[in-house]
Design an enzyme around this catalytic site. Structure first.
Site, PDB file in Angstrom:
ATOM      1  N   GLY A  13      14.122  13.406 -51.621  1.00  0.00           N
ATOM      2  CA  GLY A  13      13.235  12.940 -52.458  1.00  0.00           C
ATOM      3  C   GLY A  13      12.950  11.272 -52.314  1.00  0.00           C
ATOM      4  O   GLY A  13      12.596  10.679 -53.338  1.00  0.00           O
ATOM      5  N   ALA A  14      12.891  10.827 -50.970  1.00  0.00           N
ATOM      6  CA  ALA A  14      12.723   9.523 -50.775  1.00  0.00           C
ATOM      7  C   ALA A  14      11.301   8.924 -51.146  1.00  0.00           C
ATOM      8  O   ALA A  14      11.071   7.698 -51.232  1.00  0.00           O
ATOM      9  CB  ALA A  14      12.953   9.093 -49.494  1.00  0.00           C
ATOM     10  N   SER A  15      10.178   9.764 -51.062  1.00  0.00           N
ATOM     11  CA  SER A  15       8.953   9.254 -50.988  1.00  0.00           C
ATOM     12  C   SER A  15       8.095   8.641 -52.444  1.00  0.00           C
ATOM     13  O   SER A  15       6.991   8.366 -52.377  1.00  0.00           O
ATOM     14  CB  SER A  15       7.992  10.187 -50.308  1.00  0.00           C
ATOM     15  OG  SER A  15       7.937  11.473 -50.851  1.00  0.00           O
ATOM     16  N   SER A 142      19.777  14.901 -65.486  1.00  0.00           N
ATOM     17  CA  SER A 142      18.906  14.654 -66.334  1.00  0.00           C
ATOM     18  C   SER A 142      19.735  14.934 -67.699  1.00  0.00           C
ATOM     19  O   SER A 142      20.292  15.644 -68.009  1.00  0.00           O
ATOM     20  CB  SER A 142      17.668  15.731 -66.362  1.00  0.00           C
ATOM     21  OG  SER A 142      16.640  15.762 -67.368  1.00  0.00           O
ATOM     22  N   TYR A 155      14.922  24.258 -65.800  1.00  0.00           N
ATOM     23  CA  TYR A 155      15.377  22.997 -65.504  1.00  0.00           C
ATOM     24  C   TYR A 155      16.578  22.458 -65.818  1.00  0.00           C
ATOM     25  O   TYR A 155      17.315  21.745 -65.016  1.00  0.00           O
ATOM     26  CB  TYR A 155      13.871  22.044 -65.707  1.00  0.00           C
ATOM     27  CG  TYR A 155      14.122  20.747 -65.485  1.00  0.00           C
ATOM     28  CD1 TYR A 155      13.827  20.139 -64.177  1.00  0.00           C
ATOM     29  CD2 TYR A 155      14.612  19.572 -66.632  1.00  0.00           C
ATOM     30  CE1 TYR A 155      13.994  18.885 -63.771  1.00  0.00           C
ATOM     31  CE2 TYR A 155      14.604  18.316 -66.086  1.00  0.00           C
ATOM     32  CZ  TYR A 155      14.511  17.988 -64.736  1.00  0.00           C
ATOM     33  OH  TYR A 155      14.504  16.523 -64.390  1.00  0.00           O
ATOM     34  N   SER A 158      19.327  24.044 -64.279  1.00  0.00           N
ATOM     35  CA  SER A 158      19.788  23.559 -62.685  1.00  0.00           C
ATOM     36  C   SER A 158      20.230  22.298 -62.762  1.00  0.00           C
ATOM     37  O   SER A 158      21.035  21.797 -62.089  1.00  0.00           O
ATOM     38  CB  SER A 158      18.327  23.634 -62.031  1.00  0.00           C
ATOM     39  OG  SER A 158      17.543  22.516 -62.449  1.00  0.00           O
ATOM     40  N   LYS A 159      20.081  21.495 -63.668  1.00  0.00           N
ATOM     41  CA  LYS A 159      20.571  20.009 -64.066  1.00  0.00           C
ATOM     42  C   LYS A 159      22.056  20.198 -64.546  1.00  0.00           C
ATOM     43  O   LYS A 159      22.900  19.473 -64.309  1.00  0.00           O
ATOM     44  CB  LYS A 159      19.922  19.213 -64.918  1.00  0.00           C
ATOM     45  CG  LYS A 159      18.646  18.899 -64.419  1.00  0.00           C
ATOM     46  CD  LYS A 159      18.565  18.321 -62.778  1.00  0.00           C
ATOM     47  CE  LYS A 159      17.205  17.658 -62.432  1.00  0.00           C
ATOM     48  NZ  LYS A 159      17.242  16.820 -61.120  1.00  0.00           N
TER      49      LYS A 159
END
Length: 254
Positions: A13-15, A142, A155, A158-159
């Protein structure tokens, strides 16, 4: 002061968002950063912003595709750049859907990026051929995993899965002195949150301001703690899910 001496650190998720801030800070402190993201132009732009451009490389990859091949991807990266000392999984997908709107496809779409790909990337990293002892893994979770957030069933869970993984994996890889921790950020404005109208409406943001004693966060607030966890300054910290939220979870209002 935290400094790195050319250690190889892999960041997904670098960008954008948190991943971008993490890459920039690690690079400025002397780490060799290998970023993974889907958008080549954003990765090229990120490289131009680096303090040490020669210490930043990238791989263009959609982590939701060919998930079983991710361990091999990590192996290829380690062979090309040398064994890794750090992994940051900052890639993620945010989608708010009430339970009545869920189907198996929407669940899989989110879980593939937020957890399955994370787990398979970790599998590659923890292979002793790909990483050194005394390495560090940091996941971006999160606070929605510990708070009730309407419409965030997939969401949040998943976290929550990441939080559980941290505890189990920290024990499993302790024989190689690999540390495993996660960060649970509060609301930080990134492209991911900006793209979600429900999570970024004017009304919602105004309401959020009243929920954060120290105000809303910035990507650099998360990058700072991630960098600490990747460094040898945190050598006795593992298996922790660390809340970084400006005091949000101290308040009862949700």
């Amino acid at each position: 002061m935290i400094k790195f001496n050319g250690e190889n650190i892999l960041v997904t998720g670098a960008s954008d968002g948190l991943g971008k801030a993490i890459c920039l800070l690690l690079n400025s402190l002397g780490a060799n950063v290998i970023g993974i993201a889907r958008n080549e132009s954003k990765l090229e732009q990120l490289k131009e912003e680096m303090t040490y451009k020669e210490k930043f490389s990238y791989v263009i990859r959609d982590l939701s595709v060919d998930i079983d091949e991710l361990p091999n991807l990590v192996s290829k990266i380690a062979k090309e750049y040398g064994k890794l000392t750090g992994l940051v999984y900052a890639a993620g997908k945010l989608e708010l859907l009430p339970i009545k709107a869920l189907d198996s496809n929407s669940i899989d779409s989110l879980y593939n990026v937020n957890f399955k790909s994370l787990l398979m990337t970790t599998k590659g990293f923890t292979d002793k051929r790909n990483s050194l002892e005394n390495s560090s893994i940091v996941y971006i979770s999160s606070i929605s995993s510990i708070l009730g957030v309407k419409g965030a069933v997939t969401y949040s869970t998943s976290k929550g899965a990441i939080n559980s993984l941290v505890k189990t994996l920290a024990v499993e890889v302790s024989n190689r002195k690999i540390r495993v921790n996660s960060i649970l950020p509060g609301h930080v404005e990134t492209n991911m949150t900006l793209q979600n109208k429900d999570a970024n409406s004017k009304e919602y943001l105004n309401e959020l301001e009243t929920m954060y004693p120290l105000g809303l966060g910035e990507p650099e607030d998360i990058a700072n703690i991630v960098t600490f966890l990747l460094s040898d300054k945190s050598r006795w910290i593992t298996g922790q899910n660390i809340v970084v939220d400006g005091g949000r979870t101290l308040l009862w209002k949700i």
